[in-house]
Design a protein around this motif. Structure first.
Motif, mmCIF file in Angstrom:
data_model
loop_
_atom_site.group_PDB
_atom_site.id
_atom_site.type_symbol
_atom_site.label_atom_id
_atom_site.label_comp_id
_atom_site.label_asym_id
_atom_site.label_seq_id
_atom_site.Cartn_x
_atom_site.Cartn_y
_atom_site.Cartn_z
ATOM 1 N N ALA A 5 -3.637 2.437 1.037
ATOM 2 C CA ALA A 5 -3.066 2.529 -0.317
ATOM 3 C C ALA A 5 -3.155 1.196 -1.053
ATOM 4 C CB ALA A 5 -1.613 2.992 -0.231
ATOM 5 N N ILE A 6 -3.001 0.087 -0.331
ATOM 6 C CA ILE A 6 -3.113 -1.238 -0.949
ATOM 7 C C ILE A 6 -4.554 -1.500 -1.373
ATOM 8 C CG2 ILE A 6 -2.832 -3.724 -0.559
ATOM 9 C CD1 ILE A 6 -0.190 -2.189 -0.737
ATOM 10 N N VAL A 7 -5.488 -1.151 -0.508
ATOM 11 C CA VAL A 7 -6.916 -1.312 -0.852
ATOM 12 C C VAL A 7 -7.243 -0.437 -2.057
ATOM 13 C CG1 VAL A 7 -9.284 -1.068 -0.021
ATOM 14 C CG2 VAL A 7 -7.504 -1.879 1.530
ATOM 15 N N ALA A 8 -6.734 0.794 -2.077
ATOM 16 C CA ALA A 8 -6.980 1.705 -3.196
ATOM 17 C C ALA A 8 -6.401 1.140 -4.489
ATOM 18 C CB ALA A 8 -6.375 3.071 -2.905
ATOM 19 N N GLN A 9 -5.205 0.605 -4.413
ATOM 20 C CA GLN A 9 -4.560 0.038 -5.604
ATOM 21 C C GLN A 9 -5.359 -1.152 -6.124
ATOM 22 O OE1 GLN A 9 -0.592 -1.269 -4.788
ATOM 23 N NE2 GLN A 9 -0.167 -1.822 -6.899
ATOM 24 N N HIS A 10 -5.831 -1.996 -5.221
ATOM 25 C CA HIS A 10 -6.579 -3.184 -5.627
ATOM 26 C C HIS A 10 -7.935 -2.825 -6.230
ATOM 27 C CE1 HIS A 10 -7.652 -7.412 -5.589
ATOM 28 N NE2 HIS A 10 -8.808 -7.072 -5.035
ATOM 29 N N PHE A 11 -8.584 -1.784 -5.709
ATOM 30 C CA PHE A 11 -9.933 -1.425 -6.146
ATOM 31 C C PHE A 11 -9.980 -0.211 -7.057
ATOM 32 C CE2 PHE A 11 -11.413 -4.139 -2.705
ATOM 33 C CZ PHE A 11 -12.471 -4.768 -3.339
ATOM 34 N N GLU A 12 -8.865 0.234 -7.577
ATOM 35 C CA GLU A 12 -8.831 1.457 -8.385
ATOM 36 C C GLU A 12 -9.781 1.377 -9.578
ATOM 37 O OE1 GLU A 12 -5.645 4.415 -10.589
ATOM 38 O OE2 GLU A 12 -4.932 2.657 -9.510
ATOM 39 N N ALA A 13 -9.710 0.324 -10.359
ATOM 40 C CA ALA A 13 -10.569 0.190 -11.544
ATOM 41 C C ALA A 13 -12.042 0.083 -11.145
ATOM 42 C CB ALA A 13 -10.152 -1.025 -12.368
ATOM 43 N N THR A 14 -12.316 -0.662 -10.082
ATOM 44 C CA THR A 14 -13.701 -0.838 -9.629
ATOM 45 C C THR A 14 -14.298 0.483 -9.162
ATOM 46 O OG1 THR A 14 -13.113 -3.057 -8.898
ATOM 47 C CG2 THR A 14 -15.175 -2.157 -8.077
ATOM 48 N N CYS A 39 -11.248 -2.558 8.052
ATOM 49 C CA CYS A 39 -12.287 -1.732 8.663
ATOM 50 C C CYS A 39 -12.841 -0.755 7.618
ATOM 51 C CB CYS A 39 -11.762 -1.002 9.889
ATOM 52 S SG CYS A 39 -10.483 0.190 9.532
ATOM 53 N N ILE A 40 -13.975 -0.194 7.935
ATOM 54 C CA ILE A 40 -14.662 0.702 7.016
ATOM 55 C C ILE A 40 -13.850 1.968 6.774
ATOM 56 C CG2 ILE A 40 -16.079 2.080 8.594
ATOM 57 C CD1 ILE A 40 -17.501 0.281 5.607
ATOM 58 N N ASP A 41 -13.027 2.383 7.748
ATOM 59 C CA ASP A 41 -12.175 3.562 7.575
ATOM 60 C C ASP A 41 -11.148 3.360 6.462
ATOM 61 O OD1 ASP A 41 -13.481 4.876 9.585
ATOM 62 O OD2 ASP A 41 -12.035 4.324 11.141
ATOM 63 N N PHE A 42 -10.614 2.140 6.368
ATOM 64 C CA PHE A 42 -9.666 1.843 5.296
ATOM 65 C C PHE A 42 -10.335 1.966 3.938
ATOM 66 C CE2 PHE A 42 -7.085 0.398 8.646
ATOM 67 C CZ PHE A 42 -5.796 0.231 8.169
ATOM 68 N N CYS A 43 -11.563 1.481 3.846
ATOM 69 C CA CYS A 43 -12.300 1.573 2.583
ATOM 70 C C CYS A 43 -12.590 3.030 2.238
ATOM 71 C CB CYS A 43 -13.593 0.766 2.674
ATOM 72 S SG CYS A 43 -13.319 -0.988 2.925
ATOM 73 N N TYR A 44 -12.925 3.838 3.242
ATOM 74 C CA TYR A 44 -13.178 5.263 3.031
ATOM 75 C C TYR A 44 -11.911 5.948 2.514
ATOM 76 C CZ TYR A 44 -13.919 10.185 4.032
ATOM 77 O OH TYR A 44 -13.997 11.545 3.928
ATOM 78 N N ARG A 45 -10.782 5.684 3.172
ATOM 79 C CA ARG A 45 -9.525 6.302 2.751
ATOM 80 C C ARG A 45 -9.104 5.823 1.362
ATOM 81 N NH1 ARG A 45 -6.345 4.718 7.582
ATOM 82 N NH2 ARG A 45 -8.062 4.911 9.002
ATOM 83 N N ALA A 46 -9.337 4.547 1.076
ATOM 84 C CA ALA A 46 -8.995 4.010 -0.244
ATOM 85 C C ALA A 46 -9.829 4.689 -1.334
ATOM 86 C CB ALA A 46 -9.221 2.503 -0.277
#
Length: 149
Positions: A5-14, A39-46
């Motif tokens: 969720a933190i990764v998603a919040q940080h990269f939402e606009a991108t 890890c790549i799984d976090f990026c996938y979930r984000a």
């Protein structure tokens, strides 16, 4: 602790601007900006979280079309407003398909000073629903080009 969720919040606009960005690139950018290895799984979930949020926002905007159509009908009678929805089954919620508005003033003006159409132009919109936008192109009395979308 870094969670998706933190990764998603940080990269939402991108992710909204570049929905086809590769997961490795998101991972690399996050590592360089935040100095945290994810890890790549976090990026996938984000990325999945952001896409689901985009779809939910689009659904909410489409729900507001009913209010918009009702407001146009009540404030300006004579307009032609058509909205087409599709249902998979009788009990399923409606899925937006098409929305058409022709203002009464435009109809009267078009009929009074009819000019032949030059062309029908269209483009495909790059959104999660892969839609299409159409416009009519013609000429005014003083040879100025106009478009009706």
């Amino acid at each position: 602790m870094v969670i998706a969720a933190i990764v998603a919040q940080h990269f939402e606009a991108t992710i909204k601007d570049h929905p086809k960005m590769k997961l490795r690139k998101i991972q690399k950018i996050y590592t360089s900006e935040m100095h945290v290895n994810v890890c790549i799984d976090f990026c996938y979930r984000a990325k999945k979280i952001v896409k689901e949020k985009m779809i939910e926002n689009s659904k909410e905007e489409f729900r507001q079309f009913w209010d918009y159509a009702h407001e146009l009908r009540s404030k300006m009678p004579g307009n032609t407003i058509k909205m087409v929805v599709q249902r998979v089954t009788v009990d399923s919620p409606p899925h937006f398909k098409r929305f058409y508005v022709c203002f009464d003033a435009l109809k009267k003006g078009w009929k009074a000073g009819y000019r032949p159409l030059i062309r029908l132009d269209g483009c495909f919109l790059k959104d999660p629903f892969k839609s299409e936008f159409l416009a009519i192109v013609g000429k005014e009395a003083n040879n100025q080009m106009f478009a009706i979308a």
